[in-house]
Design a protein around this motif. Structure first.
Motif, PDB file in Angstrom:
ATOM      1  N   SER A  98      41.093  40.371  40.619  1.00 27.29           N
ATOM      2  CA  SER A  98      42.489  40.796  40.471  1.00 27.29           C
ATOM      3  C   SER A  98      42.595  42.317  40.513  1.00 27.29           C
ATOM      4  O   SER A  98      43.505  42.867  41.140  1.00 27.29           O
ATOM      5  N   TRP A 105      43.402  42.524  32.776  1.00 28.00           N
ATOM      6  CA  TRP A 105      43.306  41.683  33.965  1.00 28.00           C
ATOM      7  C   TRP A 105      42.490  40.435  33.664  1.00 28.00           C
ATOM      8  O   TRP A 105      41.608  40.463  32.814  1.00 28.00           O
ATOM      9  N   GLY A 142      47.193  38.122  38.290  1.00 32.05           N
ATOM     10  CA  GLY A 142      46.034  38.367  37.448  1.00 32.05           C
ATOM     11  C   GLY A 142      46.212  39.540  36.509  1.00 32.05           C
ATOM     12  O   GLY A 142      45.398  39.731  35.612  1.00 32.05           O
TER      13      GLY A 142
END
Length: 103
Positions: free
Chosen positions: A66, A61, A38
């Motif tokens: 994440s 991200w 991510g």
């Protein structure tokens, strides 16, 4: 379009430690960021002001989940590494998060 989440951390060192600290970031935080699913990108910004050098790590991200995989449940708190104490002048408690829209 789903926004990207940008996470920004700020820290300062003495200017004579700037290159050493950048190398340290390359070996510690940057690999940790990049190894999290991510994480979309990592940038390090650096600016010298007199005898102080400012660092910002700017990461992107795909979700807050994440970021939590990197930083933990208290993802708004800064994450530090053991040797940071050898370089950083202070330890800011929080990071910034922004929804980022790219066109």
């Amino acid at each position: 379009m789903k926004p990207v989440i940008t996470r920004i951390w700020h820290g300062t060192t003495r200017v004579e430690h700037a290159d050493i600290y950048l190398d340290y970031l390359k070996k510690s935080g940057i690999p940790d960021y990049k190894n999290i699913d991510g994480n979309l990108s990592v940038e390090v910004w650096r600016k010298t002001e007199g005898d102080i050098c400012h660092f910002w790590t700017v990461t992107k991200w795909n979700s807050f989940d994440s970021i939590k995989n990197f930083a933990g449940k208290q993802y708004e708190k800064a994450r530090y590494y053991p040797d940071d104490k050898d370089y950083l002048l202070d330890f800011e408690e929080h990071v910034e998060h922004y929804e980022t829209f790219e066109y």
